[in-house]
Design an enzyme around this catalytic site. Structure first.
Site, PDB file in Angstrom:
ATOM      1  N   ASP A   1      -0.557   4.805   0.993  1.00  0.00           N
ATOM      2  CA  ASP A   1       0.091   5.849   1.618  1.00  0.00           C
ATOM      3  C   ASP A   1      -0.057   5.057   3.316  1.00  0.00           C
ATOM      4  O   ASP A   1      -1.307   4.759   3.675  1.00  0.00           O
ATOM      5  CB  ASP A   1      -1.961   7.341   1.645  1.00  0.00           C
ATOM      6  CG  ASP A   1      -1.526   7.649   0.509  1.00  0.00           C
ATOM      7  OD1 ASP A   1      -0.951   8.219  -0.265  1.00  0.00           O
ATOM      8  OD2 ASP A   1      -2.690   7.616  -0.615  1.00  0.00           O
TER       9      ASP A   1
ATOM     10  N   GLY B   1      10.863  13.335  34.655  1.00  0.00           N
ATOM     11  CA  GLY B   1       9.804  12.989  33.751  1.00  0.00           C
ATOM     12  C   GLY B   1       8.852  12.141  34.422  1.00  0.00           C
ATOM     13  O   GLY B   1       7.991  12.741  35.363  1.00  0.00           O
TER      14      GLY B   1
ATOM     15  N   LYS C   1      13.509   5.057  40.052  1.00  0.00           N
ATOM     16  CA  LYS C   1      12.928   4.489  41.277  1.00  0.00           C
ATOM     17  C   LYS C   1      12.465   2.991  41.594  1.00  0.00           C
ATOM     18  O   LYS C   1      12.616   1.998  41.708  1.00  0.00           O
ATOM     19  CB  LYS C   1      11.542   5.713  41.951  1.00  0.00           C
ATOM     20  CG  LYS C   1      12.573   7.021  43.164  1.00  0.00           C
ATOM     21  CD  LYS C   1      11.115   7.388  43.923  1.00  0.00           C
ATOM     22  CE  LYS C   1      11.271   8.726  43.758  1.00  0.00           C
ATOM     23  NZ  LYS C   1      10.687   9.096  43.149  1.00  0.00           N
TER      24      LYS C   1
ATOM     25  N   ASP D   1       0.798  -1.343  -0.004  1.00  0.00           N
ATOM     26  CA  ASP D   1      -0.048  -0.234   0.078  1.00  0.00           C
ATOM     27  C   ASP D   1       0.881   1.651   0.178  1.00  0.00           C
ATOM     28  O   ASP D   1       2.086   1.644   0.636  1.00  0.00           O
ATOM     29  CB  ASP D   1      -1.221  -0.237   1.103  1.00  0.00           C
ATOM     30  CG  ASP D   1      -1.623   1.208   1.295  1.00  0.00           C
ATOM     31  OD1 ASP D   1      -2.147   1.397   0.474  1.00  0.00           O
ATOM     32  OD2 ASP D   1      -1.298   1.471   2.105  1.00  0.00           O
TER      33      ASP D   1
ATOM     34  N   ASN E   1      14.726  12.717  30.589  1.00  0.00           N
ATOM     35  CA  ASN E   1      13.857  12.703  29.741  1.00  0.00           C
ATOM     36  C   ASN E   1      14.193  14.763  29.258  1.00  0.00           C
ATOM     37  O   ASN E   1      14.616  15.483  29.641  1.00  0.00           O
ATOM     38  CB  ASN E   1      12.456  13.005  30.601  1.00  0.00           C
ATOM     39  CG  ASN E   1      11.850  11.783  30.832  1.00  0.00           C
ATOM     40  OD1 ASN E   1      13.176  10.915  32.012  1.00  0.00           O
ATOM     41  ND2 ASN E   1      11.129  10.996  30.123  1.00  0.00           N
TER      42      ASN E   1
ATOM     43  N   PHE F   1       5.505  -6.485  28.656  1.00  0.00           N
ATOM     44  CA  PHE F   1       6.372  -7.431  29.375  1.00  0.00           C
ATOM     45  C   PHE F   1       5.633  -7.998  30.175  1.00  0.00           C
ATOM     46  O   PHE F   1       4.625  -7.813  31.172  1.00  0.00           O
ATOM     47  CB  PHE F   1       7.488  -7.215  30.320  1.00  0.00           C
ATOM     48  CG  PHE F   1       9.156  -6.827  28.967  1.00  0.00           C
ATOM     49  CD1 PHE F   1       9.347  -7.542  28.674  1.00  0.00           C
ATOM     50  CD2 PHE F   1       8.432  -5.451  28.567  1.00  0.00           C
ATOM     51  CE1 PHE F   1      10.463  -7.171  27.377  1.00  0.00           C
ATOM     52  CE2 PHE F   1       9.511  -4.737  27.715  1.00  0.00           C
ATOM     53  CZ  PHE F   1      10.530  -6.437  26.717  1.00  0.00           C
TER      54      PHE F   1
ATOM     55  N   GLU G   1      13.651   8.418  26.477  1.00  0.00           N
ATOM     56  CA  GLU G   1      13.854   8.518  27.656  1.00  0.00           C
ATOM     57  C   GLU G   1      14.798   7.468  27.041  1.00  0.00           C
ATOM     58  O   GLU G   1      15.804   6.639  27.385  1.00  0.00           O
ATOM     59  CB  GLU G   1      12.986   6.877  28.047  1.00  0.00           C
ATOM     60  CG  GLU G   1      11.740   7.181  27.922  1.00  0.00           C
ATOM     61  CD  GLU G   1      11.195   7.735  29.480  1.00  0.00           C
ATOM     62  OE1 GLU G   1      11.890   7.810  29.869  1.00  0.00           O
ATOM     63  OE2 GLU G   1      10.137   8.479  29.485  1.00  0.00           O
TER      64      GLU G   1
HETATM   65  P1  ADP Z   1      12.790  11.146  35.845  1.00  0.00           P
HETATM   66  O1  ADP Z   1      11.265  10.026  35.677  1.00  0.00           O
HETATM   67  O2  ADP Z   1      12.478  12.454  36.531  1.00  0.00           O
HETATM   68  O3  ADP Z   1      13.389  11.269  34.328  1.00  0.00           O
HETATM   69  P2  ADP Z   1      14.378   9.506  36.743  1.00  0.00           P
HETATM   70  O4  ADP Z   1      14.092   8.737  37.744  1.00  0.00           O
HETATM   71  O5  ADP Z   1      13.920   9.113  34.893  1.00  0.00           O
HETATM   72  O6  ADP Z   1      13.517  10.532  36.787  1.00  0.00           O
HETATM   73  O7  ADP Z   1      16.515   9.753  37.078  1.00  0.00           O
HETATM   74  C1  ADP Z   1      16.581  10.847  35.564  1.00  0.00           C
HETATM   75  C2  ADP Z   1      17.706  11.635  36.041  1.00  0.00           C
HETATM   76  O8  ADP Z   1      18.441  11.013  36.789  1.00  0.00           O
HETATM   77  C3  ADP Z   1      17.783  12.508  34.704  1.00  0.00           C
HETATM   78  O9  ADP Z   1      17.247  13.670  34.622  1.00  0.00           O
HETATM   79  C4  ADP Z   1      19.221  13.292  35.256  1.00  0.00           C
HETATM   80  O10 ADP Z   1      19.571  13.643  35.874  1.00  0.00           O
HETATM   81  C5  ADP Z   1      20.055  11.872  36.552  1.00  0.00           C
HETATM   82  N1  ADP Z   1      20.443  10.481  35.705  1.00  0.00           N
HETATM   83  C6  ADP Z   1      21.820  10.460  36.865  1.00  0.00           C
HETATM   84  N2  ADP Z   1      21.973   9.097  35.887  1.00  0.00           N
HETATM   85  C7  ADP Z   1      21.879   9.574  34.708  1.00  0.00           C
HETATM   86  C8  ADP Z   1      22.158   8.345  33.469  1.00  0.00           C
HETATM   87  N3  ADP Z   1      23.122   8.122  33.554  1.00  0.00           N
HETATM   88  N4  ADP Z   1      21.174   8.450  32.768  1.00  0.00           N
HETATM   89  C9  ADP Z   1      20.276   9.654  32.753  1.00  0.00           C
HETATM   90  N5  ADP Z   1      19.950  10.429  33.250  1.00  0.00           N
HETATM   91  C10 ADP Z   1      20.935  10.064  34.859  1.00  0.00           C
HETATM   92  N1  RBF Z   2       9.157   0.620  28.386  1.00  0.00           N
HETATM   93  C1  RBF Z   2       8.463  -0.653  28.132  1.00  0.00           C
HETATM   94  O1  RBF Z   2       7.704  -0.467  28.590  1.00  0.00           O
HETATM   95  N2  RBF Z   2       8.687  -1.033  26.922  1.00  0.00           N
HETATM   96  C2  RBF Z   2      10.177  -1.187  26.633  1.00  0.00           C
HETATM   97  O2  RBF Z   2      10.336  -2.481  25.956  1.00  0.00           O
HETATM   98  C3  RBF Z   2      11.365  -0.384  26.777  1.00  0.00           C
HETATM   99  N3  RBF Z   2      12.323  -1.041  26.191  1.00  0.00           N
HETATM  100  C4  RBF Z   2      13.287   0.121  27.013  1.00  0.00           C
HETATM  101  C5  RBF Z   2      14.625   0.307  26.354  1.00  0.00           C
HETATM  102  C6  RBF Z   2      15.853   1.107  27.094  1.00  0.00           C
HETATM  103  C7  RBF Z   2      16.993   1.421  26.582  1.00  0.00           C
HETATM  104  C8  RBF Z   2      15.073   2.291  27.994  1.00  0.00           C
HETATM  105  C9  RBF Z   2      15.795   2.885  28.631  1.00  0.00           C
HETATM  106  C10 RBF Z   2      14.052   2.410  28.641  1.00  0.00           C
HETATM  107  C11 RBF Z   2      12.293   1.580  28.319  1.00  0.00           C
HETATM  108  N4  RBF Z   2      11.386   1.627  28.254  1.00  0.00           N
HETATM  109  C12 RBF Z   2      10.401   0.790  28.013  1.00  0.00           C
HETATM  110  C13 RBF Z   2      10.939   2.843  29.075  1.00  0.00           C
HETATM  111  C14 RBF Z   2      11.148   2.649  30.389  1.00  0.00           C
HETATM  112  O3  RBF Z   2      10.081   1.667  30.775  1.00  0.00           O
HETATM  113  C15 RBF Z   2      11.079   4.001  31.351  1.00  0.00           C
HETATM  114  O4  RBF Z   2      12.251   4.558  30.472  1.00  0.00           O
HETATM  115  C16 RBF Z   2      10.334   3.826  32.367  1.00  0.00           C
HETATM  116  O5  RBF Z   2       9.065   4.014  32.343  1.00  0.00           O
HETATM  117  C17 RBF Z   2      11.141   5.518  32.879  1.00  0.00           C
HETATM  118  O6  RBF Z   2      10.043   5.941  32.023  1.00  0.00           O
HETATM  119 MG    MG Z   3      13.242   9.639  32.910  1.00  0.00          MG
END
Ligand code: ADP
Ligand code: RBF
Ligand code: MG
Length: 868
Positions: free
Chosen positions: A508, A737, A743, A506, A751, A831, A801
């Site tokens: 479009d 994020g 956590k 297809d 993000n 998953f 992410e």
């Molecule tokens: P959020 O939900 O606010 O993104 P995360 O738990 O995903 O929080 O943590 C992301 C934050 O952690 C980033 O914004 C950055 O400040 C910090 N951080 C520390 N180490 C890393 C890393 N290796 N990769 C990405 N972010 C990192």
């Molecule tokens: N989230 C999913 O629900 N499915 C995925 O297959 C998935 N793959 C990911 C792969 C990588 C390399 C990273 C960094 C994240 C991935 N996540 C995936 C996202 C993950 O759920 C997300 O980073 C957390 O929810 C934090 O917001």
């Molecule tokens: Mg994040």
């Protein structure tokens, strides 16, 4: 002393005939290296082993053994190796072995027995309690000046012990000097064993002292023989004291000694004491032996003490205990049995991290537990995951799964697995068939039930390679509409998909990102009527003829014009923008790939032929790639009618069943299926894949197409698990994020705001990508990221992410982050558990980390855009 047995040489005339033929050409089956020189090692082949087998049968069963053997005239092959092999295979026939050995020695002057045959014979005679004969042989060895090895002596001593002949055991031990055999630790151990067998603990204890005096160092077996014996006699204290004394004397049984004690307690059934000892040991920081731990865990599992077992596992792991695959097996069983599926998953992933590829018996308990809790969808998707990551499923796993599906009323899936296992050449149980057919009938799926029955009735399903059988399976699989979404997830049933010879595409939404342009234009156009485009209509215009699409917009937005009027106003604007329509990611790659492999291609679109030609004229090489181009204006009714695809097949001179349709819209998929073709859906509207149940496969983007599944040539551009893409760039300040990256997953993702990037984001399919990340004042790092809706969390917004593959000591919110995305890894997935999501992301990390070292990707590291 031996009884004559009825002769029953189980060889028929024909077999003997071939056998004798073999013998007359004896050189055929013992090839020698180095032109047959006398000391060359023979390489036995199948004929040789058949001969050994035949001679052994004669030795075991023919009372006229010597006469029969003589008749065979095989003196040219009687040598040390042959005699040894025959003795080995007659290990339970004492006297017969003795006769054979004598026959070989007396009738073959060229044959000189070696220690190996003598010792084998000694062991056989001891095993069969022909003590006198055994001694005769032993003396004959002595006259030949052959010493008896300590291990054979030990064996004989233990045989004596097992038959309660302790005095003889001791005599043999004392008379070893006569046979040139030293009293080694091994020999001591066997006598210890003998003394313990008759519960002579005093004597055993004295023997240990003597062995130490004589300079023989006790080893693990020395202790375990004694400890086991004491424990099984209920004398734990003695066992413990003995171990303590030994360690005081410096004969360190220490840690292993406690293991022995635990083993001993377990062997003797004292579970509580064993538990206490292990607990004490781990508190003191000692790690138990793997074997000991496994025994204990198994015993705990049997007695239902799962909590204790799991806690203990974590405790000892903290102390550096290294589990083996048995440990994992027990622990996963334990955790699954009590419904701690998360725990079981954790353990499974640890074992995968340790480098074990999971066996079906390892993951089966988890599957079973998920089913038992009614989490069938999780079970199914976990199973498909394991089919990829683990060892191939076996019959018990399928049988269990089918049974569990039956119990949960999931008969369609059960039927699916039945077919799948058959395809893997695993024979289903007849009960499985009955359960599935009954179940299908009970839930009104008579048609499917009949097909499964056909399976057994019309064909002997044992002959699995049978063509007709495959045909039946094929028929069954055409039913996958009722099998539902599950089938599209099954990763191993691929060989069952029909092989095709051409592809109908297809335009479009499939090859071109038309929707983006249409939305942009409508956005501007609707303002004229005081309306605001909200993307609502997107779903309605996808896959429709222009007229139908216009009608949908008129109705949806309550426009004061007719569809025709809308069309005539909008068409000129659209055609101005055709040159701006971008190709979908992977479209060029697919077209070039199929063309270069000579796969015939057709383009079948609901838009008019003229429009199609204009649109594709902006894309180099496309027009020439299609041998057929067919527009909606060339047929009486467009998709979802099958007409356009049937016409395409006709012009391609192909049977519809040999065509693979690739479509982004529901009407298109419906049309393809109605035409009897195989259909891959590539939904252009996000998060809608669940509505494409009738497609044979739903993929996220053209990047994920695997032509080999359909019998077409595979793409060859994947490198170490990655697909290189035209790099793209994105950047901005790091924002907050969802607050769950570090956590919930232990994986922080920095993000980026999606604002200002909506176009880029809609252009790139969701999925896992990788590349380089630059932080202004810090440096450039490897990076792996997901783009999309995180199916596991089902977000409503498409997010970016990126996980920077570096340990930072602090957050860097607000800092400027630049990304260069250089490659693609996989689509986003859902998953069954958080652990499996995390494990998958770590797998992505490893792939990215490794791939980024390749020059092809490494070269982007110095890209100036990462720094400013
Ligand atoms: P959020 O939900 O606010 O993104 P995360 O738990 O995903 O929080 O943590 C992301 C934050 O952690 C980033 O914004 C950055 O400040 C910090 N951080 C520390 N180490 C890393 C890393 N290796 N990769 C990405 N972010 C990192
Ligand atoms: N989230 C999913 O629900 N499915 C995925 O297959 C998935 N793959 C990911 C792969 C990588 C390399 C990273 C960094 C994240 C991935 N996540 C995936 C996202 C993950 O759920 C997300 O980073 C957390 O929810 C934090 O917001
Ligand atoms: Mg994040």
């Amino acid at each position: 002393m031996f009884k004559l047995r009825k002769t029953c040489t189980p060889v028929n005339g024909a077999a003997i005939f071939t056998f004798l033929k073999t013998l007359t050409t004896a050189n055929n089956f013992v090839q020698t290296i180095g032109g047959g020189s006398s000391n060359a090692r023979p390489i036995p082949n199948d004929d040789y082993f058949a001969t050994v087998h035949h001679i052994s049968n004669i030795v075991r069963r023919d009372i006229y053994m010597e006469r029969t053997l003589n008749k065979m005239r095989m003196s040219n092959i009687v040598n040390s190796e042959l005699v040894y092999r025959v003795l080995r295979s007659c290990c339970n026939c004492g006297i017969e072995s003795f006769r054979f050995f004598n026959w070989a020695r007396t009738h073959h002057p060229n044959y000189d027995p070696t220690t190996v045959e003598f010792e084998e014979l000694l062991k056989t005679l001891a095993r069969t309690r022909h003590w006198e004969t055994m001694w005769k042989v032993a003396h004959s060895m002595k006259t030949h000046n052959f010493p008896i090895s300590p291990s054979v002596v030990s064996y004989i001593i233990e045989q004596y012990a097992k038959h309660g002949l302790i005095d003889q055991a001791v005599d043999l031990f004392n008379g070893l000097k006569n046979f040139d055999c030293p009293q080694t630790t091994e020999v001591y151990n066997s006598l210890l064993f003998a003394l313990c067998e008759v519960k002579n603990f005093q004597g055993a204890y004295a023997l240990v002292r003597r062995m130490i005096r004589k300079g023989c160092v006790p080893e693990k077996r020395t202790y375990s023989v004694l400890v086991n014996a004491w424990c099984s006699a209920g004398k734990m204290r003695e066992a413990q004291e003995f171990l303590e004394e030994m360690s005081k004397k410096g004969y360190k049984p220490p840690v292993r000694g406690r293991d022995l004690l635990i083993d001993g307690l377990l062997n003797a059934g004292y579970l509580e004491s064993a538990k206490g000892l292990v607990r004490k040991m781990s508190k003191e920081g000692f790690v138990p032996d793997v074997g000991t731990f496994n025994c204990l865990a198994e015993a705990l599992c049997k007695s239902g003490e799962t909590e204790f077992c799991i806690d203990l596992f974590h405790d000892v792991r903290g102390l550096g205990f290294c589990p083996d695959s048995d440990t994992y097996k027990v622990m996963i069983t334990v955790a699954s049995k009590v419904g701690k599926v998360d725990e079981a998953f954790r353990i499974l992933h640890k074992s995968i991290e340790d480098g074990h590829r999971p066996f079906p018996s390892l993951y089966a308990p988890i599957l079973k537990s998920l089913c038992r809790r009614g989490q069938f969808d999780d079970a199914f998707s976990f199973f498909s995951d394991m089919k990829v990551k683990g060892h191939p499923p076996n019959r018990p796993v399928y049988t269990m799964l089918i049974k569990m599906c039956g119990r949960g009323g999931r008969f369609v899936e059960a039927a699916n697995y039945l077919v799948e296992m058959t395809e893997l050449n695993l024979l289903p149980m007849s009960q499985s068939f009955d359960m599935v057919t009954d179940g299908l009938k009970n839930c009104g799926k008579h048609d499917l039930a009949k097909r499964i029955e056909q399976f057994i009735v019309t064909e002997d399903y044992l002959s699995m390679q049978n063509l007709r059988f495959r045909y039946i399976i094929g028929g069954l699989l055409n039913h996958k509409l009722c099998f539902g979404r599950l089938y599209t997830n099954m990763s191993m049933a691929r060989p069952l998909m029909k092989f095709v010879s051409c592809v109908i595409l297809d335009l479009d939404g499939t090859l071109l990102n038309t929707d983006g342009v249409v939305s942009d234009i409508l956005k501007v156009y609707l303002v004229k009527y005081g309306k605001q485009w909200d993307g609502r209509g997107a779903q309605k215009i996808v896959g429709k003829t222009p007229y139908e699409a216009a009608a949908a917009v008129v109705e949806d937005y309550g426009l004061p014009i007719t569809s025709d009027e809308l069309l005539s106003e909008i068409t000129p604007i659209l055609s101005e923008h055709w040159c701006n329509i971008k190709a979908q990611p992977g479209a060029y790659r697919l077209i070039n790939h199929l063309r270069s492999h000579g796969v015939p291609m057709a383009l079948a679109s609901n838009s008019s032929k003229a429009n199609i030609e204009t649109k594709i004229s902006y894309h180099q090489g496309w027009k020439e790639s299609f041998s057929v181009i067919i527009g909606g204006d060339e047929v009486t009714s467009g998709k979802p009618s099958p007409e356009i695809f049937l016409e395409a097949a006709k012009r391609l001179k192909m049977d519809p069943s040999s065509c693979l349709v690739i479509e982004d819209s529901l009407p298109g998929v419906t049309a393809g299926k109605a035409a009897g073709m195989e259909v891959v859906a590539v939904p252009s509207i996000p998060k809608q894949s669940s509505i494409f149940t009738s497609a044979d496969e739903v993929i996220n983007s053209l990047l994920d197409l695997q032509p080999e599944k359909w019998g077409l040539p595979a793409f060859e551009d994947w490198i170490e698990g990655t697909l290189p893409i035209e790099p793209w760039y994105i950047g901005g300040p790091v924002i907050k994020g969802f607050g769950r990256g570090s956590k919930v997953l232990g994986i922080p993702t920095a993000n980026l705001s999606v604002e200002g990037y909506s176009a880029i984001l809609s252009e790139h399919p969701s999925g896992v990508y990788f590349g380089w990340a630059g932080l202004a004042n810090r440096g450039v790092y490897k990076m792996v990221m997901s783009i999309g809706w995180n199916p596991y969390f089902n977000n409503s917004e498409k997010t970016i992410e990126p996980w920077l593959l570096h340990d930072f000591n602090e957050d860097f919110y607000g800092e400027d982050l630049r990304l260069t995305i250089v490659g693609y890894i996989r689509p986003e997935a859902n998953f069954p558990s958080l652990e499996s999501l995390v494990a998958k992301i770590h797998e992505d990390r490893k792939i990215a980390e490794k791939a980024l070292e390749l020059p092809l990707y490494l070269k982007y590291k110095d890209d100036p855009s990462l720094k400013s």
